[in-house]
Scaffold this motif. Structure first.
Motif, PDB file in Angstrom:
ATOM      1  N   ARG B 476       0.829  -1.198   0.000  1.00  0.00           N
ATOM      2  CA  ARG B 476       0.000   0.000   0.000  1.00  0.00           C
ATOM      3  C   ARG B 476       0.870   1.257   0.000  1.00  0.00           C
ATOM      4  NH1 ARG B 476      -4.127  -1.030   4.770  1.00  0.00           N
ATOM      5  NH2 ARG B 476      -4.613   1.155   4.387  1.00  0.00           N
ATOM      6  N   GLY B 477       1.976   1.178   0.698  1.00  0.00           N
ATOM      7  CA  GLY B 477       2.896   2.311   0.719  1.00  0.00           C
ATOM      8  C   GLY B 477       3.421   2.597  -0.686  1.00  0.00           C
ATOM      9  N   LYS B 478       3.726   1.521  -1.388  1.00  0.00           N
ATOM     10  CA  LYS B 478       4.247   1.679  -2.737  1.00  0.00           C
ATOM     11  C   LYS B 478       3.186   2.291  -3.652  1.00  0.00           C
ATOM     12  CE  LYS B 478       6.473  -0.876  -6.416  1.00  0.00           C
ATOM     13  NZ  LYS B 478       6.620  -2.193  -7.035  1.00  0.00           N
ATOM     14  N   GLU B 479       1.965   1.788  -3.493  1.00  0.00           N
ATOM     15  CA  GLU B 479       0.881   2.328  -4.320  1.00  0.00           C
ATOM     16  C   GLU B 479       0.655   3.813  -4.016  1.00  0.00           C
ATOM     17  OE1 GLU B 479      -1.467  -1.952  -4.566  1.00  0.00           O
ATOM     18  OE2 GLU B 479      -2.205  -0.375  -3.214  1.00  0.00           O
ATOM     19  N   ALA B 480       0.698   4.141  -2.731  1.00  0.00           N
ATOM     20  CA  ALA B 480       0.501   5.542  -2.343  1.00  0.00           C
ATOM     21  C   ALA B 480       1.588   6.409  -2.952  1.00  0.00           C
ATOM     22  CB  ALA B 480       0.505   5.667  -0.822  1.00  0.00           C
ATOM     23  N   ALA B 503       4.790   3.174   5.645  1.00  0.00           N
ATOM     24  CA  ALA B 503       5.522   2.085   4.986  1.00  0.00           C
ATOM     25  C   ALA B 503       7.020   2.373   5.012  1.00  0.00           C
ATOM     26  CB  ALA B 503       5.034   1.915   3.552  1.00  0.00           C
ATOM     27  N   GLU B 504       7.371   3.655   4.907  1.00  0.00           N
ATOM     28  CA  GLU B 504       8.789   4.009   4.998  1.00  0.00           C
ATOM     29  C   GLU B 504       9.356   3.638   6.362  1.00  0.00           C
ATOM     30  OE1 GLU B 504       9.942   4.396   1.838  1.00  0.00           O
ATOM     31  OE2 GLU B 504      11.069   6.199   2.394  1.00  0.00           O
ATOM     32  N   VAL B 505       8.543   3.787   7.409  1.00  0.00           N
ATOM     33  CA  VAL B 505       9.001   3.401   8.744  1.00  0.00           C
ATOM     34  C   VAL B 505       9.352   1.909   8.739  1.00  0.00           C
ATOM     35  CG1 VAL B 505       8.391   3.181  11.174  1.00  0.00           C
ATOM     36  CG2 VAL B 505       7.693   5.219   9.895  1.00  0.00           C
ATOM     37  N   ILE B 506       8.465   1.099   8.174  1.00  0.00           N
ATOM     38  CA  ILE B 506       8.744  -0.342   8.113  1.00  0.00           C
ATOM     39  C   ILE B 506      10.040  -0.581   7.337  1.00  0.00           C
ATOM     40  CG2 ILE B 506       7.900  -2.573   7.321  1.00  0.00           C
ATOM     41  CD1 ILE B 506       5.055  -1.462   7.519  1.00  0.00           C
ATOM     42  N   ASP B 507      10.163   0.103   6.205  1.00  0.00           N
ATOM     43  CA  ASP B 507      11.337  -0.066   5.363  1.00  0.00           C
ATOM     44  C   ASP B 507      12.620   0.284   6.130  1.00  0.00           C
ATOM     45  OD1 ASP B 507      13.311   0.039   3.380  1.00  0.00           O
ATOM     46  OD2 ASP B 507      11.931   0.752   1.852  1.00  0.00           O
ATOM     47  N   PHE B 508      12.629   1.479   6.702  1.00  0.00           N
ATOM     48  CA  PHE B 508      13.861   1.938   7.350  1.00  0.00           C
ATOM     49  C   PHE B 508      14.190   1.167   8.623  1.00  0.00           C
ATOM     50  CE2 PHE B 508      13.684   5.509   4.492  1.00  0.00           C
ATOM     51  CZ  PHE B 508      15.010   5.872   4.347  1.00  0.00           C
ATOM     52  N   VAL B 509      13.175   0.738   9.341  1.00  0.00           N
ATOM     53  CA  VAL B 509      13.437   0.152  10.656  1.00  0.00           C
ATOM     54  C   VAL B 509      13.587  -1.366  10.600  1.00  0.00           C
ATOM     55  CG1 VAL B 509      12.597  -0.026  13.017  1.00  0.00           C
ATOM     56  CG2 VAL B 509      12.203   2.065  11.686  1.00  0.00           C
ATOM     57  N   ILE B 510      12.732  -2.005   9.794  1.00  0.00           N
ATOM     58  CA  ILE B 510      12.770  -3.468   9.742  1.00  0.00           C
ATOM     59  C   ILE B 510      13.634  -3.940   8.575  1.00  0.00           C
ATOM     60  CG2 ILE B 510      11.389  -5.574   9.568  1.00  0.00           C
ATOM     61  CD1 ILE B 510      10.737  -4.023  12.087  1.00  0.00           C
ATOM     62  N   LEU B 511      13.358  -3.437   7.386  1.00  0.00           N
ATOM     63  CA  LEU B 511      14.025  -3.976   6.194  1.00  0.00           C
ATOM     64  C   LEU B 511      15.486  -3.569   6.105  1.00  0.00           C
ATOM     65  CD1 LEU B 511      11.261  -3.455   3.471  1.00  0.00           C
ATOM     66  CD2 LEU B 511      11.525  -5.277   5.138  1.00  0.00           C
ATOM     67  N   GLN B 534       6.682  -2.709  17.712  1.00  0.00           N
ATOM     68  CA  GLN B 534       6.776  -1.254  17.840  1.00  0.00           C
ATOM     69  C   GLN B 534       6.355  -0.563  16.545  1.00  0.00           C
ATOM     70  OE1 GLN B 534       7.279  -0.241  20.868  1.00  0.00           O
ATOM     71  NE2 GLN B 534       7.611  -2.409  21.259  1.00  0.00           N
ATOM     72  N   VAL B 535       6.856  -1.099  15.447  1.00  0.00           N
ATOM     73  CA  VAL B 535       6.568  -0.487  14.156  1.00  0.00           C
ATOM     74  C   VAL B 535       5.076  -0.600  13.831  1.00  0.00           C
ATOM     75  CG1 VAL B 535       6.955  -0.778  11.685  1.00  0.00           C
ATOM     76  CG2 VAL B 535       8.889  -0.692  13.236  1.00  0.00           C
ATOM     77  N   LEU B 536       4.495  -1.746  14.175  1.00  0.00           N
ATOM     78  CA  LEU B 536       3.060  -1.912  13.921  1.00  0.00           C
ATOM     79  C   LEU B 536       2.247  -0.958  14.791  1.00  0.00           C
ATOM     80  CD1 LEU B 536       2.708  -5.757  13.412  1.00  0.00           C
ATOM     81  CD2 LEU B 536       2.315  -3.953  11.737  1.00  0.00           C
ATOM     82  N   ALA B 537       2.749  -0.705  16.005  1.00  0.00           N
ATOM     83  CA  ALA B 537       2.057   0.237  16.882  1.00  0.00           C
ATOM     84  C   ALA B 537       2.007   1.610  16.212  1.00  0.00           C
ATOM     85  CB  ALA B 537       2.764   0.322  18.229  1.00  0.00           C
ATOM     86  N   VAL B 538       3.120   2.003  15.604  1.00  0.00           N
ATOM     87  CA  VAL B 538       3.116   3.271  14.879  1.00  0.00           C
ATOM     88  C   VAL B 538       2.118   3.195  13.725  1.00  0.00           C
ATOM     89  CG1 VAL B 538       4.475   4.789  13.402  1.00  0.00           C
ATOM     90  CG2 VAL B 538       5.498   3.839  15.468  1.00  0.00           C
ATOM     91  N   TYR B 539       2.177   2.071  13.026  1.00  0.00           N
ATOM     92  CA  TYR B 539       1.308   1.935  11.849  1.00  0.00           C
ATOM     93  C   TYR B 539      -0.152   2.053  12.234  1.00  0.00           C
ATOM     94  CZ  TYR B 539       0.355   0.894   7.030  1.00  0.00           C
ATOM     95  OH  TYR B 539      -0.031   1.015   5.721  1.00  0.00           O
ATOM     96  N   ASN B 540      -0.508   1.465  13.370  1.00  0.00           N
ATOM     97  CA  ASN B 540      -1.918   1.425  13.750  1.00  0.00           C
ATOM     98  C   ASN B 540      -2.392   2.670  14.496  1.00  0.00           C
ATOM     99  OD1 ASN B 540      -2.282  -1.059  12.543  1.00  0.00           O
ATOM    100  ND2 ASN B 540      -1.437  -2.132  14.319  1.00  0.00           N
ATOM    101  N   THR B 541      -1.485   3.616  14.675  1.00  0.00           N
ATOM    102  CA  THR B 541      -1.894   4.847  15.349  1.00  0.00           C
ATOM    103  C   THR B 541      -2.615   5.771  14.363  1.00  0.00           C
ATOM    104  OG1 THR B 541       0.080   4.686  16.728  1.00  0.00           O
ATOM    105  CG2 THR B 541      -1.058   6.802  16.695  1.00  0.00           C
TER     106      THR B 541
END
Ligand SMILES: Nc1ncnc2c1ncn2[C@@H]1O[C@H](COP(=O)(O)OP(=O)(O)OP(=O)(O)O)[C@@H](O)[C@H]1O
Ligand SMILES: [Mg+2]
Lengths: 440, 592
Positions: B476-480, B503-511, B534-541
């Motif tokens: 979805r991040g890519k589509e956005a 999605a960038e947060v996931i990319d930078f922090v996890i990937l 933690q990253v999902l918590a950000v995502y779901n905020t």
């Protein structure tokens, strides 16, 4: 090459193609050299008593009764201290009017170094060019080409790098070099007072293309002599390897081999690797560093020649014209030195790796902003700042006319960060930011 | 009488030999040049003519040179003393060779025949055994190395005797077994095996059901490699294949790592030679070299031996797997092996397949990948009816011409390997390392119910669901981002910016992961789970922003703090401080 008394002379050629001729002969060794009416040739195929020879200067005018004399040895070169300061052709014959070199005769294209005897490359080669020292640091024992379109000043940059590199010997292997470029190298080395450290093997555009195939091996055999036997730091310059590969394809096509991608021989990877892998750090201090040139056509690095080269070399330096500053820069995206990890932040300041990466990341953001602009969109504040940063970065660091030491490059990086960004925006470790962020 | 022959033709390393007796396909022969013997392998036979590929340079070879056939295929020598060695593609011990330069025809023994090993018997007279059964063990460094009934033994045997505990050399007889016809056969600590034949001395090969932890987040979290599984990493030059393999070789949770440098750069292997004896294995505290064996056939070494090198690596892996060990086999790059096949096939003027590769390339690749796997051995656990088990996990790299994945080696490998880690040029260019494309890459293992069970049990009940969500979020991040690029920053709702930046947060922090940072380079599963939460918590905020201009700097800040966290020791005070900082930042912007 003179004929000795006991050598048998053959005069019955059975087949002639554009690059090869065949005859019946016995007792011939594979890869042995011969002369065909005085032209140098090498055995490329033996089937029973049918021997096929590749004639380096081509077969034009070779008659079926040409005189073929086998030398009983592979192509070789006489090596010794006397090579220093001399200019030779692809066969290792002097072209500077000087006498033939006396010395130990060694076969070219000899064996490889046992990998467990190699030392890990570890000496940084400073060049003053930030596009190299900051982003793509070079190390002795490395092999790296310039990828550049033919109109770019790769030979100039290469000569500059060579002269600043503080090598004991510089060996120039010129393949399909234009006469002007040949004279350029001669002059620049002469002006730098470096001629006595230079050895050149030159094949110019006026010489037959297939002769080029001997040039890298001549240069590298010489390099091995000085690096291994004399423990010297040797820098080998090979320009232009695209023309070398073209010569390989000429030969293989004429021998009816099945071409693979871009009509290059299927063995291109191995053929190039054999040369480039001669780059080495010897245990006793000597080293061979190879800087090559691979010209591209229209910047296409997916063509088989740059592609195979990229898979072999330890990175590549990509030259590109930056129209924003009207200068040639070392493109930070496509350029890479794979050995930089061994020295950056270790032999250079601790902040080197992070400054390097942060600046390139912002430069990438600037490229995106530029695309946005081209597509007719408004830029946000961050975009605007990346563009300003990019201009400064390009001009003060990436341009090939930069000549400063590495600490200054790092300081310049921090200065540019400080000018356009907040600390949190650059994504560098806190401790380094605290230490190096420019004080207002 | 061994078959003899004479050289009748030479084209580079293809040498045609006229034989005076029977010759078999893949038989080894020696070409007797004055002063040196060149080893070669028969690859085609027409009438009396054997076409051989020589494992050396043929410079100076003449027609009429004598050839001796050896009546066996290309073999490796198996026994204690393989661990921590540096071999070439034909299992010559590189450290035993004299001089700085490799000498043609310099063949050195893979094992040290004078070394003495402390042997402890495991079997006793009367035991029923078969190929691969454990007769005893010696300590190879730290590793209990099983001395087995040789793999070549077919059928069932009875142990007649095993020597007493004591010191023995590899060639000493350590036991005698009796076959079904009553013949006694002596067994030593050393055996030979032809590399191109899989060692099948095991009971069965179930589907992999466990994960092999590699410490690389984008693999473990998003697309895990199974223990006993197969994966491959295609990518253009410079995209990070070798760095990724080296990272995995340092951190993976395996008993033994076999690194096959197949037609790549010598300096890369030198890096391993130099660093592995110094680096600690994070799990055992021993030096990495103590669990590593290197097969090194770099690009300037003979091409035919390059092809052999991957088989040599695999056969050694199979040998150690039969001891009940968890083996990780790495090969960089399998494309060089395919190219070696292509060079030979061209020289023999065979009808070429796509891109001039041999027609049977897909079959060759899939047969090779099929040799990996988790197996239950014939050997039973002590005082139990349960079989022992072992595994070979295989991760290869592929170097596609022009970086284009639509080429024969990538396509054939894709059919054979279960994990696909595609390196993306754009990610590498923008230094988003490791450059594994999170959207194109996959692990088929994630679909296996047994693997899902395993992940739920060992990590957490919601793990698999979370991973699936993360993948959707990335997409979805890519589509956005595509929409933003098409319509412009202010042409899309703020929501699009949020989606992109989350999605960038996931990319930078996890990937993204820094392979050269001491802490960031390896992440345990526990930490991976913590960070994903933690990253999902950000995502779901639900965030509240008044304009899109606020979104970018805000998330840059969040990412920056997360990155500092990645550089900090897990659960250290600093780590916790950064965590607090993130909480504060989230609360600042939280929609109420
Ligand atoms: N995870 C990483 N972290 C930091 N830098 C990396 C990472 N992966 C790759 N790099 C950088 O990219 C360079 C090239 O990586 P690598 O040698 O692994 O490429 P490759 O895909 O194996 O290329 P080739 O096909 O030519 O062998 C490295 O020298 C390093 O500078
Ligand atoms: Mg690599």
């Amino acid at each position: 090459m003179e004929t000795t008394a006991f050598q048998k002379i053959y005069t019955k050629i059975t087949q002639i193609t554009k690059a090869t001729c065949s005859l019946k002969a016995s007792g011939i060794g594979y890869e042995e050299i011969a002369t065909v009416n005085g032209r140098l040739a090498q055995v490329v195929k033996i089937q029973g008593d049918d021997v096929t020879l590749q004639i380096f200067s081509g077969t034009e005018g070779i008659p079926t009764n040409a005189e073929v004399v086998f030398m009983g040895k592979a192509p070789s070169l006489k090596v010794g201290e006397e090579l220093a300061g001399r200019f030779f052709n692809a066969y290792g014959e002097p072209i500077d009017g000087g006498p033939a070199v006396e010395g130990k005769e060694v076969e070219i294209g000899g064996p490889s170094v046992n990998p467990v005897r190699r030392k890990q490359p570890s000496d940084l080669i400073p060049t003053g060019i930030a596009g190299i020292d900051l982003n793509n640091t070079l190390v002795t024992g490395q092999k790296i080409p310039f990828f550049a379109d033919p109109d770019q000043p790769f030979n100039q940059v290469m000569a500059e790098v060579a002269l600043r590199a503080k090598a004991d010997k510089i060996i120039l292997g010129g393949m399909g070099l234009s006469n002007d470029d040949y004279l350029f190298f001669k002059n620049i080395f002469d002006n730098a007072g470096a001629l006595d450290r230079i050895i050149s093997f030159i094949n110019t555009t006026e010489d037959p293309p297939v002769e080029r195939l001997l040039v890298p091996d001549m240069a590298l055999t010489t390099a091995e002599y000085f690096a291994h036997e004399k423990n010297e730091k040797v820098l080998v310059l090979l320009t232009d390897m695209t023309l070398y590969a073209d010569a390989l394809s000429i030969v293989s096509n004429r021998m009816d081999q099945i071409p693979s991608k871009d009509s290059m021989p299927g063995s291109l990877y191995s053929d190039l690797a054999k040369l480039y892998e001669k780059a080495v750090q010897f245990p006793d201090g000597g080293s061979i560093t190879i800087i090559a040139v691979t010209t591209l056509s229209g910047g296409d690095i997916t063509h088989a020649i740059p592609d195979n080269t990229g898979y072999i070399t330890e990175g590549q330096l990509f030259l590109r014209r930056d129209t924003d500053i009207s200068k040639v820069i070392i493109d930070p995206f496509r350029s890479l030195s794979r050995l930089k990890q061994l020295v950056i932040g270790k032999q250079t300041r601790e902040d080197h790796p992070q400054v390097m990466n942060a600046a390139i990341r912002i430069f990438a953001d600037a490229a995106n902003a530029k695309t946005k602009l081209e597509n007719g969109f408004d830029l946000n504040d961050y975009d605007e700042r990346t563009l300003k940063f990019a201009k400064g970065y390009s001009n003060d660091l990436l341009a090939i006319d930069v000549n400063v030491d590495i600490d200054t490059m790092l300081d310049t990086g921090w200065r540019l960060f400080g000018e356009y960004f907040e600390k949190a925006e650059v994504g560098i470790k806190d401790e380094l930011v605290e230490k190096y962020w420019p004080k207002k | 009488m061994a078959t003899k022959g004479k050289v009748v033709g030479i084209i580079a390393n293809l040498v045609i030999v006229e034989a005076d007796g029977p010759v078999s396909q893949n038989e080894i022969c020696f070409i007797k040049m004055p002063g040196v013997d060149l080893m070669a392998e028969v690859i085609k036979i027409i009438g009396k003519k054997a076409y051989t590929q020589v494992f050396e340079s043929t410079r100076g070879l003449k027609v009429g040179t004598n050839v001796e056939f050896m009546s066996h295929m290309l073999e490796v020598t198996l026994g204690p003393g393989i661990l921590s060695r540096n071999y070439d593609g034909l299992q010559n011990d590189l450290d035993k060779m004299d001089g700085v330069f490799l000498k043609r025809g310099d063949y050195t023994a893979p094992l040290n025949e004078d070394a003495e090993w402390e042997f402890t018997p495991m079997a006793q007279a009367g035991d029923k055994v078969e190929a691969g059964s454990w007769l005893g063990e010696v300590l190879e460094g730290w590793m209990p190395h099983k001395i087995m009934v040789p793999f070549k033994f077919e059928g069932n045997y009875t142990v007649k005797s095993v020597v007493a505990k004591g010191t023995y050399k590899t060639k000493d007889v350590i036991g005698v077994v009796t076959d079904e016809k009553g013949n006694d056969i002596e067994v030593t600590m050393m055996q030979k095996w032809p590399v191109k034949v899989p060692i099948k001395a095991y009971r069965d090969k179930p589907r992999p059901f466990k994960i092999m932890e590699t410490g690389v987040r984008t693999m473990d979290t998003l697309n895990p490699l199974a223990e006993g599984g197969t994966g491959f990493v295609p990518g253009p030059f410079g995209a990070g294949k070798t760095v990724l393999q080296h990272a995995v070789s340092q951190q993976a949770d395996a008993d033994m790592i076999i690194v096959t440098a197949c037609g790549e750069r010598a300096n890369e292997v030198v890096e391993i030679f130099t660093e592995f004896p110094e680096l600690d294995d994070p799990r055992t505290g021993r030096k990495l070299m103590e669990r590593t064996t290197i097969i090194c056939n770099t690009s300037n070494m003979p091409v035919a031996a390059r092809e052999a090198s991957v088989y040599t690596g695999m056969t050694i892996a199979e040998y150690y797997r039969a001891m009940g060990l968890k083996i990780l086999l790495l090969a960089d790059s399998t494309s060089r092996w395919a190219q070696a096949l292509r060079e030979m096939s061209n020289r023999m003027e065979e009808l070429p397949g796509p891109d001039a590769f041999p027609m049977d390339l897909p079959a060759i690749i899939s047969n090779f990948y099929a040799r990996a796997g988790f197996v239950y051995l014939n050997q039973l656990k002590k005082d139990s009816k349960e079989p022992e088990s072992g595994s070979i996990t295989f991760l290869g790299t592929v170097s596609p011409a022009g970086g284009n994945l639509k080429e024969p080696v990538t396509e054939s490998t894709k059919k054979a390997a279960r994990c696909f880690y595609a390196l993306n040029q754009d990610r590498a260019d923008s230094k988003r390392y490791p450059a594994i494309d999170p959207i194109d890459s996959y692990s088929k293992y994630l679909e296996y119910p047994e693997i899902q069970e395993y992940l739920k049990k060992t990590i957490s009940e919601d793990w698999v669901d979370n991973v699936t969500k993360v993948k959707d979020y990335l997409l979805r991040g890519k589509e956005a981002s595509e929409q933003i690029n098409i319509l412009g920053d202010d042409g899309v709702p703020i929501d699009y910016h949020l989606r992109y930046w989350k999605a960038e947060v996931i990319d930078f922090v996890i990937l993204q992961q820094d392979a050269f940072d001491d802490i960031d380079k390896s992440t345990s599963f526990a930490r991976q789970k913590f960070m994903l939460d933690q990253v999902l918590a950000v995502y779901n905020t639900e965030f509240k922003f008044d304009s899109f201009e606020e979104v970018n700097p805000y998330f840059k800040g969040i990412i920056n703090t997360f990155k500092q966290m990645n550089y900090a020791e897990y659960e250290s005070d600093k780590f916790k401080e950064y965590l607090k900082e993130i909480e504060t930042k989230i609360n600042e912007r939280k929609a109420v």
